[in-house]
Enzyme design. Structure first.
Site, mmCIF file in Angstrom:
data_model
loop_
_atom_site.group_PDB
_atom_site.id
_atom_site.type_symbol
_atom_site.label_atom_id
_atom_site.label_comp_id
_atom_site.label_asym_id
_atom_site.label_seq_id
_atom_site.Cartn_x
_atom_site.Cartn_y
_atom_site.Cartn_z
ATOM 1 N N ASP A 84 -8.930 -37.347 14.492
ATOM 2 C CA ASP A 84 -9.063 -37.280 13.660
ATOM 3 C C ASP A 84 -9.506 -36.665 12.232
ATOM 4 O OD1 ASP A 84 -11.500 -38.903 11.792
ATOM 5 O OD2 ASP A 84 -10.904 -39.886 13.775
ATOM 6 N N ASP A 173 -8.913 -47.319 6.797
ATOM 7 C CA ASP A 173 -10.297 -47.940 7.300
ATOM 8 C C ASP A 173 -11.091 -48.539 6.609
ATOM 9 O OD1 ASP A 173 -12.620 -46.187 7.970
ATOM 10 O OD2 ASP A 173 -11.869 -44.414 6.720
ATOM 11 N N GLU A 175 -14.634 -50.297 6.035
ATOM 12 C CA GLU A 175 -16.147 -49.785 6.466
ATOM 13 C C GLU A 175 -17.059 -49.415 6.216
ATOM 14 O OE1 GLU A 175 -17.016 -44.929 7.689
ATOM 15 O OE2 GLU A 175 -14.546 -44.925 7.695
#
Length: 286
Positions: A84, A173, A175
């Protein structure tokens, strides 16, 4: 490479009496737009989006083996190698990565609702042209705007899905907050609602269930270990060591494992949990 998907029709909006314009009328994929902030979100423009890549906050909060790069013991011979990337990787040497055995890539497309990766075109198209299966991901900022608005921004700036057999569903994503409170000031219920808003909107826009990238520790802390998404959204889990470890509630298995942040050529290295044929199934959607 196909620049737009051939999936469900996008929603339409009225412009004048008796007139409708489809949001799908633009045929070229907007690969490197800078985005535009409205008056309401101008003060929440991310300060350093180029430093916010997939897993950038995981190592700081959870630790791990930054000297990794070796093959994880539990990956299995059938697992497929991937990477990634984001703007901090700049121009990527896709041909060399392909020759080294990398078979898929995820590229950061957007963050919040006013940032797009300036290297997205080179990274997204380059991975595809090298022969890889590719996908795009969105770095979530749940305290900046709604999940639905971020999903729409993501889809319109590179996160759309193409029925070409080599485009993976977009990834969300989730986080640690790089700008403040770990859970973005949200309760467990509020965070689950935000994620639900994003994945539901993404599903409506593309016909696909978004992949969710998150660590087990963050998920427990910020969603209360919600089991709501395990049956629909593939799991991408970061854990920098020799095994994937325990999974968040709701998921019986992971689809992708980010096993190191310091691999050769490109730091973030991943393993798809299955054969290359199964990876193509995920890309095809059936």
């Amino acid at each position: 490479m196909p620049l737009r998907r051939s999936g469900p029709a996008r929603r339409t909006v009225p412009l004048a009496a008796g007139t409708l314009v489809s949001l799908f009328s633009v045929l070229a994929l907007p690969l490197a737009l800078t985005g535009s902030a409205t008056a309401s979100d101008a003060e929440k423009r991310p300060a350093h989006p180029e430093q916010d890549w997939m897993g950038s906050t995981i190592i700081a909060h959870e630790g791990g083996d930054r000297a990794g790069g070796s093959e994880p013991r539990a990956s299995g011979h059938r697992a497929v190698a991937g990477v990634d990337v984001s703007s901090h990787n700049r121009k990527v040497g896709w041909s060399s990565l392909r020759k080294s055995g990398v078979r898929f890539a995820y590229v950061k497309a957007t963050e919040g609702t006013n940032y797009t990766n300036p290297y997205f075109a080179q990274q997204y198209r380059g991975s595809y042209q090298s022969g890889m299966i590719h996908g795009a991901y969105h770095f979530a900022l749940p305290d900046h705007s709604s999940g639905g608005s971020q999903a729409e921004y993501f889809v319109d700036h590179g996160g759309d899905w193409s029925r070409d057999g080599r485009t993976l569903p977009g990834a969300l994503d989730m986080e640690y907050n790089p700008y403040g409170a770990t859970c973005y000031g949200k309760s467990h219920k509020g965070m689950v609602s935000w994620i639900q808003d994003f994945v539901q909107t993404y599903r409506e826009e593309t016909g696909r269930h978004a992949v969710i990238y998150t660590s087990t520790n963050w998920w427990k802390r910020c969603t209360g270990n919600s089991g709501k998404f395990g049956r629909t959204n593939p799991l991408w889990i970061p854990r920098y060591g020799s095994s994937v470890g325990s999974l968040p509630a709701g998921w019986q298995y992971h689809s992708i494992w980010q096993h190191t942040s310091s691999g050769h050529r490109v730091g973030d290295r991943n393993r798809f949990n299955g054969s290359y044929t199964r990876l193509k199934v995920l890309a095809n959607g059936h």
